[in-house]
Design an enzyme around this catalytic site. Structure first.
Site, PDB file in Angstrom:
ATOM      1  N   LYS A   1       9.308 -54.958  59.205  1.00 15.28           N
ATOM      2  CA  LYS A   1       7.841 -54.777  59.611  1.00 15.28           C
ATOM      3  C   LYS A   1       7.323 -55.384  60.715  1.00 15.28           C
ATOM      4  CE  LYS A   1       3.522 -55.839  57.136  1.00 15.28           C
ATOM      5  NZ  LYS A   1       2.934 -57.152  57.899  1.00 15.28           N
ATOM      6  N   ASN A   2       7.718 -56.600  60.966  1.00 14.19           N
ATOM      7  CA  ASN A   2       7.125 -57.480  61.887  1.00 14.19           C
ATOM      8  C   ASN A   2       7.663 -57.011  63.481  1.00 14.19           C
ATOM      9  OD1 ASN A   2       5.564 -58.809  60.134  1.00 14.19           O
ATOM     10  ND2 ASN A   2       6.995 -60.731  60.078  1.00 14.19           N
TER      11      ASN A   2
ATOM     12  N   ARG B   1      -4.140 -56.176  60.737  1.00 16.60           N
ATOM     13  CA  ARG B   1      -3.940 -57.426  61.737  1.00 16.60           C
ATOM     14  C   ARG B   1      -2.961 -56.976  62.756  1.00 16.60           C
ATOM     15  NH1 ARG B   1      -5.438 -62.130  62.271  1.00 16.60           N
ATOM     16  NH2 ARG B   1      -4.278 -63.711  63.746  1.00 16.60           N
TER      17      ARG B   1
ATOM     18  N   ASP C   1      -3.417 -60.222  55.599  1.00 12.44           N
ATOM     19  CA  ASP C   1      -3.379 -61.103  54.466  1.00 12.44           C
ATOM     20  C   ASP C   1      -4.265 -62.242  54.760  1.00 12.44           C
ATOM     21  OD1 ASP C   1      -1.403 -59.860  53.199  1.00 12.44           O
ATOM     22  OD2 ASP C   1       0.191 -61.118  54.142  1.00 12.44           O
TER      23      ASP C   1
ATOM     24  N   ASP D   1       7.272 -66.597  56.132  1.00 14.16           N
ATOM     25  CA  ASP D   1       7.168 -65.631  55.036  1.00 14.16           C
ATOM     26  C   ASP D   1       8.112 -65.750  53.994  1.00 14.16           C
ATOM     27  OD1 ASP D   1       5.123 -64.457  56.342  1.00 14.16           O
ATOM     28  OD2 ASP D   1       6.501 -62.967  57.635  1.00 14.16           O
TER      29      ASP D   1
ATOM     30  N   MET E   1       2.443 -73.916  58.135  1.00  9.80           N
ATOM     31  CA  MET E   1       1.456 -72.757  59.237  1.00  9.80           C
ATOM     32  C   MET E   1       0.497 -72.286  58.735  1.00  9.80           C
ATOM     33  SD  MET E   1       5.058 -71.661  60.947  1.00  9.80           S
ATOM     34  CE  MET E   1       4.324 -70.516  62.373  1.00  9.80           C
TER      35      MET E   1
END
Length: 436
Positions: free
Chosen positions: A22-23, A97, A121, A321, A343
């Site tokens: 996904k990223n 985002r 998120d 994540d 983070m």
């Protein structure tokens, strides 16, 4: 809002293939805006966030053709830059985002880029300063409409290369700056750049399009600007977050699972982090084999005997994540684990749901939790819960699959944002999960 009903306590078995990352896909899809030529992308995950971005690109005028499962061609030869100033774009861009990464390519190629305050998120403050400071260093003028929460950067005379030291190693910030710099005049150096595999993939793709980026894989990138970029074909890596999720699922449910085609060389410290929890996993070619942990798994203490601490960090550190997955897996380990989420300040707030299921967790503050493992001597209890974000959602799903009884998870759209057809794929290895 959909729900999952899950009957827990069932041992699973079989093979599962991770989806495309996904990223990485969010970055790669935005990069198609840098060229008027055709770009072919393979292994795109069929998930909500990615499909939203593809729709946004289509509304911007990009010609899109689906050529097969996960495979698309994109051609941005008639981009409607005026769409950026419409109410429809403000609503559409604000729901995702990842839409922030269209700004760099549009600024580089068309001299302007706008974006509403992006969604995603709710896991704490996620600042955009790195993105826009980078654009300003390249010569863009910044403006912000506080009433509409609308950001803009403009460079009608083009961008100029610059030396910059990023104030944080932001992955999306680095990606945005790199995509802007590839068409800038002159040389750009980006120090404290993110160097995640997905950022490396973006740089490799841009170089195949004609960009001149060196230092790929390090935290110092050098970009020699070029006049234009051409088309290319690119394949997205398997999703390392999903791979980590399957490792955790196998351990928690005492299941024998093989994760296929994981791209081992791009997993970094992920396998060894799970090994610290006592989980056995073997490399078989490019697959991960996890045997059924019928006798459980025991946490390894630090060398001096102190409690194991697992913390997130920029690559090559452990990805934030996967901390939610590690936390839920630790609830059934033999031993204690300190989870330190550095983070994001709200990502551990789902632990109350695990405590309701019988987990022994002490939330120390917004960033730290101590998990005291049950060693499977006490099974988690089924419950009804809601998914607050993508990664907490999959962690709660893993907990439910290991629990005694039937659990209900609400707000599963959060899980669907990041995991492709997860219920179907889990049923294929024996899970009792129903979407309603």
């Amino acid at each position: 809002m959909g729900i999952f009903k899950i009957e827990g306590g069932i041992s699973l078995k079989g093979e599962i293939t991770p989806q495309g990352a996904k990223n990485e896909a969010l970055q790669i899809l935005c990069a198609v805006l840098l060229t008027p030529e055709k770009v072919i992308i393979n292994n795109i995950p069929d998930i909500i966030d990615i499909n939203k971005l593809i729709t946004l690109l289509g509304n911007l005028g990009v010609k899109i053709q689906k050529t097969g499962p996960g495979s698309y061609t994109f051609q941005a030869d008639e981009v409607d830059i005026q769409y950026l100033e419409t109410e429809a774009f403000k609503k559409e861009g604000g729901s995702l985002r990842g839409s922030i990464m269209i700004v760099g390519p549009l600024l580089a190629r068309f001299g302007k880029g706008y974006i509403p305050k992006p969604g995603g998120d709710k896991i704490g403050r996620r600042r955009l300063d790195t993105h826009f400071e980078g654009f300003i260093n390249l010569g863009a003028k910044f403006r912000y409409n506080r009433e509409d929460h609308f950001y803009g950067v403009e460079a009608p005379k083009g961008l100029k290369g610059a030396d910059m030291l990023l104030d944080e190693a932001s992955v999306t910030g680095t990606a945005n700056i790199v995509m802007a710099a590839v068409l800038a005049k002159g040389k750009t150096t980006v120090y404290n750049a993110a160097c995640e595999p997905y950022l490396q993939q973006l740089c490799k793709m841009l170089n195949s399009m004609g960009a001149k980026i060196t230092g790929v894989g390090s935290n110092l990138l050098t970009i020699e600007g070029v006049e234009s970029l051409g088309g290319c074909e690119h394949r997205i890596l398997p999703d390392m977050i999903e791979i980590g999720s399957w490792i955790g699922l196998a351990a928690m449910t005492k299941s024998e699972i093989t994760i296929k085609d994981v791209s081992w060389d791009n997993l970094g410290v992920i396998p060894n982090t799970f090994r610290k929890l006592g989980i056995t996993l073997e490399r078989r070619g490019d697959d991960i084999y996890i045997p059924a942990h019928v006798d459980g798994y025991e946490v390894k203490t630090d060398i001096d005997g102190s409690i194991l601490t697992i913390a997130d960090a920029p690559w090559p550190g452990f990805t934030p994540d996967l901390l939610s997955i590690v936390l839920v897996v630790a609830t059934q380990a033999k031993g204690d684990v300190l989870i330190h989420q550095k983070m994001f300040e709200s990502r551990l707030f789902f632990v109350d749901k695990l405590i309701d299921m019988g987990a022994k967790i002490m939330l120390c503050d917004p960033h730290r939790a101590v998990v005291m493992g049950h060693d499977f001597k006490s099974q988690l209890k089924a419950t009804t819960m809601s998914s607050p974000d993508i990664r907490a959602g999959i962690s709660l799903l893993i907990a439910a699959l290991s629990a005694k009884g039937t659990s209900t998870i609400q707000n599963i759209e959060q899980i669907d944002r990041g995991y492709e057809r997860i219920d179907e794929r889990l049923r294929a290895i024996g899970a009792n999960i129903v979407r309603a």
